[in-house]
Design an enzyme around this catalytic site. Sequence first.
Site, PDB file in Angstrom:
ATOM      1  N   HIS A  86      62.944 -33.748 138.404  1.00 29.93           N
ATOM      2  CA  HIS A  86      63.566 -32.950 137.406  1.00 29.93           C
ATOM      3  C   HIS A  86      64.975 -32.622 138.068  1.00 29.93           C
ATOM      4  O   HIS A  86      65.767 -32.145 137.636  1.00 29.93           O
ATOM      5  CB  HIS A  86      62.975 -31.616 137.167  1.00 29.93           C
ATOM      6  N   ASP A 137      61.643 -50.332 122.402  1.00 28.12           N
ATOM      7  CA  ASP A 137      61.151 -51.675 122.362  1.00 28.12           C
ATOM      8  C   ASP A 137      61.173 -52.190 123.608  1.00 28.12           C
ATOM      9  O   ASP A 137      62.290 -52.977 124.295  1.00 28.12           O
ATOM     10  CB  ASP A 137      61.569 -52.355 121.060  1.00 28.12           C
TER      11      ASP A 137
END
Length: 451
Positions: free
Chosen positions: A163, A382
């Site tokens: 992070h 995808d």
Amino acid sequence: MASIRVISTSTICAASNKEPNLRIHLTTWDLELLLQDGIQKGLVFYKPKPDHENLIHHLQTSLSRTLDFFLPLAGRLATIENVDETTSFFLDCNNSGAEFVHAVADGVSVSDIIQQTYVPDLMVNSFFSLNGIRNYEGTSKPLLGVQFTELVDGVFIGCSINHAALDGTSFWHFFNSWSEISRGFDSLSKPPILQRWFLRDTDYPIPIPFFKNEQLIHSKVVPLPPLQQRVFHFTAESIAKLKAKANASIGAEKISSLQALLSHLWLSAVRSKRLDPDQETSFRIIIGVRSRLQPPLPQQYLGNAIQGADMTMKAGEVLEQGLGYVALQMNKTVAMHTEEKLRSYLECWRENPKFAIETHDSLPRNCFLASSSPRYNVYGNDFGCGRPIAVRSGPANKFDGKMTIFPGLKEGSVDIEACLSPETLQGFGLWKTRPLGRVSIKRTRRSHGVK
């Protein structure tokens, strides 16, 4: 009992490593997250038609090519010990590589993950690598970890990213970019911008006084109380009704759809906890600030550009005033985060650094926190096995009151992954489900691949 078998662990490096000596200094927004865990999000897909071994090789190769654009994620954090006993952090783009884990979840199907009343935490948590790693540990641990887990009738692609290197916007930008490369793109539609944004007249790298790794390593870690998670689905129609109700009650069109939805959840949680009317309750929203700066930071900015917006009210006030009032206070709180206020916060932090850590023992009692966004492109990813059918988060930064916002599968809908005590969830009118057994993790082979 669900059994997770780790088949192999590989190191994936950037394919070309064009800038081996690149250093990226951390901003205030990056530095204040050093004590937190990383970002962990994963996608569920139905089993692809091609052989999964070919898909794994394809994912590793496309990841390597994607890291050419996202060089920091193939590197490590590094430190500079200054003569005045302060410490500075930077991203060393040394191409040490990301971690890629191939695992198998024996006997686990897609329905076991997405059709239960409660999220099966023990199972889903094991679908992520780099669990329990705090951001400052990126000096020796990979900044990016990907785990490909085979299910009986599907696959789970879990991604863990430090992070201190990026926020949610950049996380999904990376995921979307990897998806593009996987589909055969030679270049990215939105290449990342690696240059960090600093306040004018900021000397960087930014020194942090009294920062000692030994203090962090031995800092107090309080065990989590028993928690459960459930994904609440809100259709576009139900959200529109909440928004209309909130705005009608205040006689103005000020409340956004998300503000109405989060206020509804706050009200429900306060009611379910059966708090004393005089008890205080807080709600924190993590807001993106790219568009709040002048000039605005582009969405492709790779790094952290987030700020917490806090509201505190008495439980009785929340319940008595109702949806419109609570949503209006939320609207006002968010609107207060102007560029001037953001710059003032950053200047103050530079003079007196404070590290954010969001755990049940560090936040105020009865505090709820909403992170992520329904605007992220989650379902457009995808990788060669079709579009995802669900999204789940890992165990990082979880506590009683954490709410993670995702877009729903159907356009305009929103999913809220709520992490709460079992008693609070029961107060929402839910029923208990049979808990899952303990997850065992077996390692069978370790390899180091795509270099």
